[in-house]
Design an enzyme around this catalytic site. Structure first.
Site, PDB file in Angstrom:
ATOM      1  N   ASN A   5       0.868  -1.187   0.000  1.00  0.00           N
ATOM      2  CA  ASN A   5       0.000   0.000   0.000  1.00  0.00           C
ATOM      3  C   ASN A   5       0.901   1.232   0.000  1.00  0.00           C
ATOM      4  O   ASN A   5       1.503   1.565   1.018  1.00  0.00           O
ATOM      5  CB  ASN A   5      -0.889  -0.031   1.252  1.00  0.00           C
ATOM      6  CG  ASN A   5      -1.754   1.211   1.371  1.00  0.00           C
ATOM      7  OD1 ASN A   5      -1.844   2.020   0.444  1.00  0.00           O
ATOM      8  ND2 ASN A   5      -2.402   1.369   2.526  1.00  0.00           N
ATOM      9  N   TRP A   6       0.976   1.896  -1.145  1.00  0.00           N
ATOM     10  CA  TRP A   6       1.902   3.027  -1.275  1.00  0.00           C
ATOM     11  C   TRP A   6       1.345   4.321  -0.687  1.00  0.00           C
ATOM     12  O   TRP A   6       2.058   5.330  -0.629  1.00  0.00           O
ATOM     13  CB  TRP A   6       2.265   3.247  -2.749  1.00  0.00           C
ATOM     14  CG  TRP A   6       3.147   2.183  -3.316  1.00  0.00           C
ATOM     15  CD1 TRP A   6       3.653   1.080  -2.661  1.00  0.00           C
ATOM     16  CD2 TRP A   6       3.646   2.116  -4.656  1.00  0.00           C
ATOM     17  NE1 TRP A   6       4.433   0.341  -3.524  1.00  0.00           N
ATOM     18  CE2 TRP A   6       4.448   0.941  -4.756  1.00  0.00           C
ATOM     19  CE3 TRP A   6       3.494   2.908  -5.778  1.00  0.00           C
ATOM     20  CZ2 TRP A   6       5.087   0.569  -5.940  1.00  0.00           C
ATOM     21  CZ3 TRP A   6       4.136   2.539  -6.950  1.00  0.00           C
ATOM     22  CH2 TRP A   6       4.931   1.384  -7.032  1.00  0.00           C
ATOM     23  N   LYS A   7       0.085   4.325  -0.332  1.00  0.00           N
ATOM     24  CA  LYS A   7      -0.535   5.536   0.239  1.00  0.00           C
ATOM     25  C   LYS A   7      -0.202   6.765  -0.633  1.00  0.00           C
ATOM     26  O   LYS A   7      -0.112   6.637  -1.851  1.00  0.00           O
ATOM     27  CB  LYS A   7      -0.099   5.730   1.690  1.00  0.00           C
ATOM     28  CG  LYS A   7      -0.316   4.469   2.527  1.00  0.00           C
ATOM     29  CD  LYS A   7      -0.115   4.707   3.987  1.00  0.00           C
ATOM     30  CE  LYS A   7      -0.208   3.387   4.739  1.00  0.00           C
ATOM     31  NZ  LYS A   7      -0.242   3.546   6.175  1.00  0.00           N
TER      32      LYS A   7
ATOM     33  N   HIS B 250      -9.697   1.016   4.733  1.00  0.00           N
ATOM     34  CA  HIS B 250      -8.432   1.181   5.463  1.00  0.00           C
ATOM     35  C   HIS B 250      -8.677   2.117   6.645  1.00  0.00           C
ATOM     36  O   HIS B 250      -9.492   3.046   6.557  1.00  0.00           O
ATOM     37  CB  HIS B 250      -7.379   1.771   4.519  1.00  0.00           C
ATOM     38  CG  HIS B 250      -6.009   1.753   5.103  1.00  0.00           C
ATOM     39  ND1 HIS B 250      -5.586   2.704   5.999  1.00  0.00           N
ATOM     40  CD2 HIS B 250      -4.973   0.890   4.935  1.00  0.00           C
ATOM     41  CE1 HIS B 250      -4.336   2.430   6.356  1.00  0.00           C
ATOM     42  NE2 HIS B 250      -3.944   1.331   5.718  1.00  0.00           N
TER      43      HIS B 250
ATOM     44  N   GLU C 172      -5.970  -5.346  10.330  1.00  0.00           N
ATOM     45  CA  GLU C 172      -4.953  -4.315  10.564  1.00  0.00           C
ATOM     46  C   GLU C 172      -5.277  -3.583  11.864  1.00  0.00           C
ATOM     47  O   GLU C 172      -6.045  -2.606  11.860  1.00  0.00           O
ATOM     48  CB  GLU C 172      -4.963  -3.306   9.418  1.00  0.00           C
ATOM     49  CG  GLU C 172      -4.555  -3.890   8.098  1.00  0.00           C
ATOM     50  CD  GLU C 172      -3.824  -2.857   7.248  1.00  0.00           C
ATOM     51  OE1 GLU C 172      -2.685  -3.129   6.872  1.00  0.00           O
ATOM     52  OE2 GLU C 172      -4.371  -1.778   6.992  1.00  0.00           O
TER      53      GLU C 172
ATOM     54  N   SER D 194       2.972  -2.589  10.425  1.00  0.00           N
ATOM     55  CA  SER D 194       4.429  -2.499  10.604  1.00  0.00           C
ATOM     56  C   SER D 194       5.162  -3.763  10.157  1.00  0.00           C
ATOM     57  O   SER D 194       6.162  -4.158  10.771  1.00  0.00           O
ATOM     58  CB  SER D 194       4.777  -2.182  12.065  1.00  0.00           C
ATOM     59  OG  SER D 194       4.180  -0.976  12.467  1.00  0.00           O
TER      60      SER D 194
ATOM     61  N   GLY E 291       2.685  -1.432   4.361  1.00  0.00           N
ATOM     62  CA  GLY E 291       2.715   0.002   4.066  1.00  0.00           C
ATOM     63  C   GLY E 291       4.142   0.471   3.852  1.00  0.00           C
ATOM     64  O   GLY E 291       4.730   0.263   2.788  1.00  0.00           O
TER      65      GLY E 291
HETATM   66  C1  PEP Z   1      -1.073   0.026   6.163  1.00  0.00           C
HETATM   67  O1  PEP Z   1      -1.151   1.243   6.126  1.00  0.00           O
HETATM   68  O2  PEP Z   1      -1.944  -0.686   5.640  1.00  0.00           O
HETATM   69  C2  PEP Z   1       0.064  -0.558   6.856  1.00  0.00           C
HETATM   70  C3  PEP Z   1      -0.016  -1.787   7.244  1.00  0.00           C
HETATM   71  O3  PEP Z   1       1.119   0.284   7.051  1.00  0.00           O
HETATM   72  P1  PEP Z   1       2.529  -0.103   7.758  1.00  0.00           P
HETATM   73  O4  PEP Z   1       2.992  -1.402   7.137  1.00  0.00           O
HETATM   74  O5  PEP Z   1       3.409   1.030   7.421  1.00  0.00           O
HETATM   75  O6  PEP Z   1       2.248  -0.264   9.188  1.00  0.00           O
END
Ligand code: PEP
Length: 256
Positions: free
Chosen positions: A8-10, A93, A165, A214, A235
Site C-alpha cells: 500500500n503506497w498511500k 483502510h 490491521e 508495521s 505500508g
Molecule cells: C497500512 O497502512 O496498511 C500498513 C499496514 O502500514 P505499515 O505497514 O506502514 O504499518
C-alpha cells in the site's frame, strides 16, 4: 493456498517514480505463481502502470474508490472506471475510516460495488488502541467484518479478502507497537469463526485473511506462519524496493 503480498503506497511516489519502481521490481522478481504480488499506487499512477505491468508477475490495486458508478460526485473515482485497470481495491483502510470518516455502511457499499465490477475487495478491519484497552476488540472486529460484508451476497463473500490491521500497529500510528503473532492468531481465528457461523464453515476456512501492521522483512516470516494468515498488507516497508522484495521472497519460502 496462495499467499498475498500487497504493497500500500498511500500518498507516496509521483507517477515517474512509481514507474521506475515497477520497472526495477519486475526485473528483480521471478514469476512466483504461489505468491500474488500486488501494488497499490495512487489513482494517477494506475493508468500508466497498467500499460507497463507484467500481469504474470504482479497485479494492481486501488487504495480506495467510490461506490456509485457515475453521477454528480465531484472528485471521486468509481469502481466502474477502475474495471479492467485493477484487480484489487483496498476498502475501509483505517486511514479512510478515521481521517475521512467512512463508516461500515459506506464501506459495505464499496465492497458490493467492487464485486459488481469484478474487482476483488480487500476489506480492512481492526481495532484502535483504546478499543483494545477496553476489551472491545472482538465486538469491533465482528461489527466491522459483518458490517462491511452486509451488502454482499452469500456466494460473493468467498471472493472478499479480509485484512486484519490493528490500528495501533500501523507504522503511522502515533505510538505504533508491534502486534504479537499470538494477538494476530486470536483475531484471525475470530474472523474465520465469525464468517463460518454466518456464511458457512467452508467459507470461514477458505476466505483469504491477511495481516497488516508495521510488517518488514524481519517480522514477515513470523506473521506469515500464524495459523490462518494467507498474506500481508505492507505500508512503509513496501516503499523500499529491497524490503518489499525480501518480504515477497520470505512468502515464497514459507509457502514452499
Ligand atoms: C497500512 O497502512 O496498511 C500498513 C499496514 O502500514 P505499515 O505497514 O506502514 O504499518
Amino acid at each position: 493456498m496462495k499467499s498475498y503480498i500487497v504493497g500500500n503506497w498511500k500518498l507516496n511516489f509521483a507517477v515517474g517514480e512509481a514507474s521506475i519502481y515497477l520497472h526495477k521490481i519486475q526485473k528483480k522478481l521471478p514469476n512466483y505463481r504461489d505468491v500474488a504480488v500486488v501494488i497499490a499506487p495512487s489513482f494517477l499512477a494506475l493508468q500508466p502502470l497498467s500499460l507497463q505491468i507484467d500481469r504474470h508477475k504482479m497485479k494492481l490495486a486501488a487504495q480506495n474508490a467510490f461506490y456509485r458508478d457515475y453521477g454528480a460526485y465531484t472528485g471521486e473515482v468509481s469502481f466502474s472506471q477502475l474495471r479492467g485497470l485493477v484487480d484489487y481495491c483496498i476498502i475501509g483502510h483505517s486511514e479512510r475510516r478515521y481521517l475521512f470518516h467512512e463508516d461500515d455502511k459506506m464501506i459495505a457499499k464499496k465492497v458490493e460495488a467492487a464485486i459488481r465490477n469484478k474487482i476483488t475487495p480487500i476489506l480492512c478491519i481492526g481495532e484502535t488502541e483504546s478499543e483494545r484497552a477496553f476489551g472491545e476488540t472482538a465486538d469491533v472486529i465482528r461489527d466491522q467484518l459483518l458490517g462491511g460484508l452486509s451488502e454482499v451476497s452469500e456466494e460473493d463473500v468467498a471472493n472478499v479478502i479480509v485484512a486484519y490491521e490493528p490500528v495501533w500497529a500501523i507504522s503511522s500510528a502515533k505510538s505504533a507497537k508491534l502486534a504479537s503473532p499470538d494477538d494476530v492468531a486470536e483475531v484471525v481465528k475470530l474472523i474465520r469463526d465469525t464468517i463460518g457461523e454466518v456464511y458457512g464453515k467452508e467459507t470461514g476456512e477458505n476466505i483469504v485473511v491477511m495481516f497488516g501492521g508495521s510488517v518488514n522483512p524481519s517480522n514477515a516470516g513470523a506473521y506469515l506462519t500464524v495459523p490462518g494468515v494467507n498474506g500481508l498488507l505492507v505500508g512503509s516497508s513496501s516503499l523500499i524496493l529491497s524490503e518489499f522484495t525480501d518480504i515477497i521472497d520470505i512468502a515464497k519460502r514459507v509457502r514452499a
